[in-house]
Design an enzyme around this catalytic site. Sequence first.
Site, PDB file in Angstrom:
ATOM      1  N   ARG A  46       0.804  -1.225   0.000  1.00 16.91           N
ATOM      2  CA  ARG A  46       0.000   0.000   0.000  1.00 16.91           C
ATOM      3  C   ARG A  46       0.841   1.282   0.000  1.00 16.91           C
ATOM      4  O   ARG A  46       0.309   2.370  -0.163  1.00 16.91           O
ATOM      5  CB  ARG A  46      -0.997  -0.024   1.173  1.00 16.91           C
ATOM      6  CG  ARG A  46      -2.158  -0.976   0.899  1.00 16.91           C
ATOM      7  CD  ARG A  46      -3.307  -0.727   1.850  1.00 16.91           C
ATOM      8  NE  ARG A  46      -3.028  -1.260   3.174  1.00 16.91           N
ATOM      9  CZ  ARG A  46      -3.521  -0.743   4.307  1.00 16.91           C
ATOM     10  NH1 ARG A  46      -4.281   0.334   4.268  1.00 16.91           N
ATOM     11  NH2 ARG A  46      -3.252  -1.298   5.464  1.00 16.91           N
ATOM     12  N   GLN A  91      13.798 -13.834   5.083  1.00 14.45           N
ATOM     13  CA  GLN A  91      12.563 -14.587   4.895  1.00 14.45           C
ATOM     14  C   GLN A  91      12.280 -14.480   3.396  1.00 14.45           C
ATOM     15  O   GLN A  91      11.846 -13.429   2.923  1.00 14.45           O
ATOM     16  CB  GLN A  91      11.422 -13.969   5.718  1.00 14.45           C
ATOM     17  CG  GLN A  91      10.132 -14.747   5.631  1.00 14.45           C
ATOM     18  CD  GLN A  91       8.926 -13.970   6.141  1.00 14.45           C
ATOM     19  OE1 GLN A  91       8.913 -12.740   6.105  1.00 14.45           O
ATOM     20  NE2 GLN A  91       7.902 -14.672   6.579  1.00 14.45           N
ATOM     21  N   ASN A 110      -4.608  -5.955  19.018  1.00 16.03           N
ATOM     22  CA  ASN A 110      -3.222  -6.395  19.080  1.00 16.03           C
ATOM     23  C   ASN A 110      -2.332  -5.406  18.345  1.00 16.03           C
ATOM     24  O   ASN A 110      -2.560  -5.108  17.174  1.00 16.03           O
ATOM     25  CB  ASN A 110      -3.129  -7.789  18.424  1.00 16.03           C
ATOM     26  CG  ASN A 110      -1.709  -8.284  18.306  1.00 16.03           C
ATOM     27  OD1 ASN A 110      -0.868  -7.976  19.142  1.00 16.03           O
ATOM     28  ND2 ASN A 110      -1.452  -9.055  17.251  1.00 16.03           N
ATOM     29  N   ASN A 140      38.038  36.474   8.535  1.00 14.57           N
ATOM     30  CA  ASN A 140      36.858  37.030   7.877  1.00 14.57           C
ATOM     31  C   ASN A 140      36.884  36.635   6.399  1.00 14.57           C
ATOM     32  O   ASN A 140      37.852  36.926   5.693  1.00 14.57           O
ATOM     33  CB  ASN A 140      36.879  38.552   8.011  1.00 14.57           C
ATOM     34  CG  ASN A 140      35.594  39.164   7.477  1.00 14.57           C
ATOM     35  OD1 ASN A 140      34.645  39.389   8.210  1.00 14.57           O
ATOM     36  ND2 ASN A 140      35.549  39.413   6.181  1.00 14.57           N
ATOM     37  N   ASN A 190      37.188  23.259  -4.476  1.00  9.35           N
ATOM     38  CA  ASN A 190      37.722  22.064  -3.817  1.00  9.35           C
ATOM     39  C   ASN A 190      37.781  20.854  -4.729  1.00  9.35           C
ATOM     40  O   ASN A 190      38.359  19.849  -4.366  1.00  9.35           O
ATOM     41  CB  ASN A 190      36.873  21.731  -2.575  1.00  9.35           C
ATOM     42  CG  ASN A 190      35.429  21.442  -2.924  1.00  9.35           C
ATOM     43  OD1 ASN A 190      34.895  22.005  -3.888  1.00  9.35           O
ATOM     44  ND2 ASN A 190      34.798  20.584  -2.167  1.00  9.35           N
TER      45      ASN A 190
HETATM   46  C1  UD1 Z   1      -0.559  -7.858  12.310  1.00 13.04           C
HETATM   47  C2  UD1 Z   1      -1.202  -8.812  13.326  1.00 13.04           C
HETATM   48  C3  UD1 Z   1      -2.477  -8.156  13.884  1.00 13.04           C
HETATM   49  C4  UD1 Z   1      -2.167  -6.817  14.471  1.00 13.04           C
HETATM   50  C5  UD1 Z   1      -1.465  -5.940  13.453  1.00 13.04           C
HETATM   51  C6  UD1 Z   1      -0.994  -4.656  14.095  1.00 13.04           C
HETATM   52  C7  UD1 Z   1      -0.686 -11.072  12.601  1.00 13.04           C
HETATM   53  C8  UD1 Z   1      -1.167 -12.291  11.932  1.00 13.04           C
HETATM   54  N1  UD1 Z   1      -1.519 -10.044  12.673  1.00 13.04           N
HETATM   55  O1  UD1 Z   1      -1.443  -7.775  11.200  1.00 13.04           O
HETATM   56  O2  UD1 Z   1      -3.025  -8.988  14.886  1.00 13.04           O
HETATM   57  O3  UD1 Z   1      -3.351  -6.192  14.912  1.00 13.04           O
HETATM   58  O4  UD1 Z   1      -0.304  -6.599  12.919  1.00 13.04           O
HETATM   59  O5  UD1 Z   1      -0.490  -3.790  13.113  1.00 13.04           O
HETATM   60  O6  UD1 Z   1       0.445 -11.071  13.091  1.00 13.04           O
HETATM   61  N2  UD1 Z   1       5.981  -9.311   8.088  1.00 13.04           N
HETATM   62  C9  UD1 Z   1       7.084 -10.053   7.714  1.00 13.04           C
HETATM   63  N3  UD1 Z   1       6.888 -11.217   7.047  1.00 13.04           N
HETATM   64  C10 UD1 Z   1       5.661 -11.677   6.736  1.00 13.04           C
HETATM   65  C11 UD1 Z   1       4.523 -10.910   7.107  1.00 13.04           C
HETATM   66  C12 UD1 Z   1       4.734  -9.725   7.787  1.00 13.04           C
HETATM   67  O7  UD1 Z   1       8.222  -9.674   7.994  1.00 13.04           O
HETATM   68  O8  UD1 Z   1       5.578 -12.743   6.137  1.00 13.04           O
HETATM   69  C13 UD1 Z   1       6.211  -8.045   8.807  1.00 13.04           C
HETATM   70  C14 UD1 Z   1       5.772  -6.835   8.044  1.00 13.04           C
HETATM   71  O9  UD1 Z   1       6.846  -6.306   7.288  1.00 13.04           O
HETATM   72  C15 UD1 Z   1       5.330  -5.880   9.140  1.00 13.04           C
HETATM   73  C16 UD1 Z   1       4.848  -6.816  10.237  1.00 13.04           C
HETATM   74  O10 UD1 Z   1       5.421  -8.069   9.970  1.00 13.04           O
HETATM   75  O11 UD1 Z   1       6.433  -5.141   9.654  1.00 13.04           O
HETATM   76  C17 UD1 Z   1       3.317  -6.908  10.296  1.00 13.04           C
HETATM   77  O12 UD1 Z   1       2.860  -7.478   9.104  1.00 13.04           O
HETATM   78  P1  UD1 Z   1       1.468  -7.042   8.471  1.00 13.04           P
HETATM   79  O13 UD1 Z   1       1.248  -7.822   7.243  1.00 13.04           O
HETATM   80  O14 UD1 Z   1       1.407  -5.571   8.366  1.00 13.04           O
HETATM   81  O15 UD1 Z   1       0.449  -7.548   9.616  1.00 13.04           O
HETATM   82  P2  UD1 Z   1      -1.044  -7.107   9.785  1.00 13.04           P
HETATM   83  O16 UD1 Z   1      -1.868  -7.780   8.765  1.00 13.04           O
HETATM   84  O17 UD1 Z   1      -1.127  -5.641   9.878  1.00 13.04           O
END
Ligand code: UD1
Length: 455
Positions: free
Chosen positions: A22, A82, A176, A366, A375
């Site tokens: 996004r 990852q 969360n 000055n 330079n």
């Molecule tokens: C997650 C939580 C949700 C919480 C929310 C808060 C889970 C399943 N859900 O959802 O409960 O309310 O955050 O913002 O954990 N990331 C990785 N690898 C992955 C997936 C994600 O490194 O495979 C990292 C993303 O870069 C990010 C973070 O984990 O920094 C959160 O991932 P995102 O996909 O934004 O989680 P949400 O769907 O927002």
Amino acid sequence: MSDTGTPPPIAVIVLAAGQGTRMNSDLPKPLHRLGGVPLIAHALQAASLLEPARIVVVTGHGADAVEAAVADLAPWAVCVRQDQQLGTGHAVVQAAPALADFTGDVIVLYADTPFVTAETLFAMQAARRRHDIVVLGFEAADPGRYGRLIMAGDRLLRIVEAKDATPEEQATPLCNSGLMAADAQVLMRLLGKVGTSNAAGEYYLTDVPGLGVAEGLTATAILCPEAQTLGINSRAELALAEAAFQSARRAEMLDNGVAMQAPETVIFAQDTWVGRDADIEPHVVFGPGVTVESGARIRAFTHLEGCHVSAGAVIGPYARLRPGAEIGNDARIGNFVEVKEAQIGEGAKVNHLSYIGDADIGAASNIGAGTITCNYDGVMKHRTTIGRDVFVGSNTMLVAPVRLGDQSMTASGSVITEDVTPGALAIGRAKQVNKPGLAIRLMDRLRAIKASKKG
Ligand code: UD1
Ligand code: CA
């Protein structure tokens, strides 16, 4: 569990592998700037205040660039990859090899959640003495897509993702933040039990509390203000986060005794340090790495990055201090002056329209209007060294490498290519010749030519 004694060593896992779709950007999300530094720098900064034994950053999308930034911001952190983003649980599992020999707690942070304070992290650490698993929650104004915390009193029973929640579960305002703390080996073991039978088909980190509770472990949630858990998913959210960051920094500066006539126009970076009674005029921009001592004055429309301004110095209006500019006590840097990688001695003045790069200027010297340190020869950079009490005439070109001795002078308009000995006056320009009456004769001739063309 005991709630006395020193806390166990702590490791931090920062999740930074997600794509950030996004953001609509080629730049990986952790590298978008907030407060002049990459987003991930904020999580790393909060993490470092816990004095962790290890920091493990999970990278994936744009891993090379993110890892380069981490090496720069926190060289002691370990990066693990990852390769496929299969969910937050899967991301944390990638850190397991880096923590295989680690005994203690682990706390999971997100690279895109920059406002969590060290106090909140300490509170999570403290709650871990009473519970096996600690989740950071908040009361959401609009719970929307957040995971919901299913509580029984102060016990957390499980987390349910919005997509998987029943209407009753969705009605819970307790959400969360994504941050979680647990014993490292317990967390990794429980993650081994996490599957993908959910609405997203992902490995959810959020399954961990429920799996732990089913085994007889205890889980709890501690709450923090929603502003701290603000996650950044789009450029609009990043812009809102920047506004929140700036107003917090301005308030902090004012509290610390910094004078600002129009604080709403001053832009700070994450690491800007300004001393008490320094005066920051309107429309000043601080890039990263700036320190300004007490009592210095930064006048309007000045741009600073990677520089130091000593007490009593006055900078601007309309000045630009670039990385490596070190401005001494009571020195003056005036309008349309650019300084880069240069030391300006105590009480020295560079007041108008100059470029000072790769230079040392001694005390009380000055530098006249329009002076330029030449330079760069097109391939290499060279240094200009100016002693103390030197008077550089206006529009002097100092062709580096070149040295001007103490108390020397240069004549206005000189091109200085050779060293000037102490106390000498250097004149490096063509000698003036006056031709009596020639200006009038020349103009008459030009007007005659123009008239003959019209006729
Ligand atoms: C997650 C939580 C949700 C919480 C929310 C808060 C889970 C399943 N859900 O959802 O409960 O309310 O955050 O913002 O954990 N990331 C990785 N690898 C992955 C997936 C994600 O490194 O495979 C990292 C993303 O870069 C990010 C973070 O984990 O920094 C959160 O991932 P995102 O996909 O934004 O989680 P949400 O769907 O927002
Ligand atoms: Ca998110």
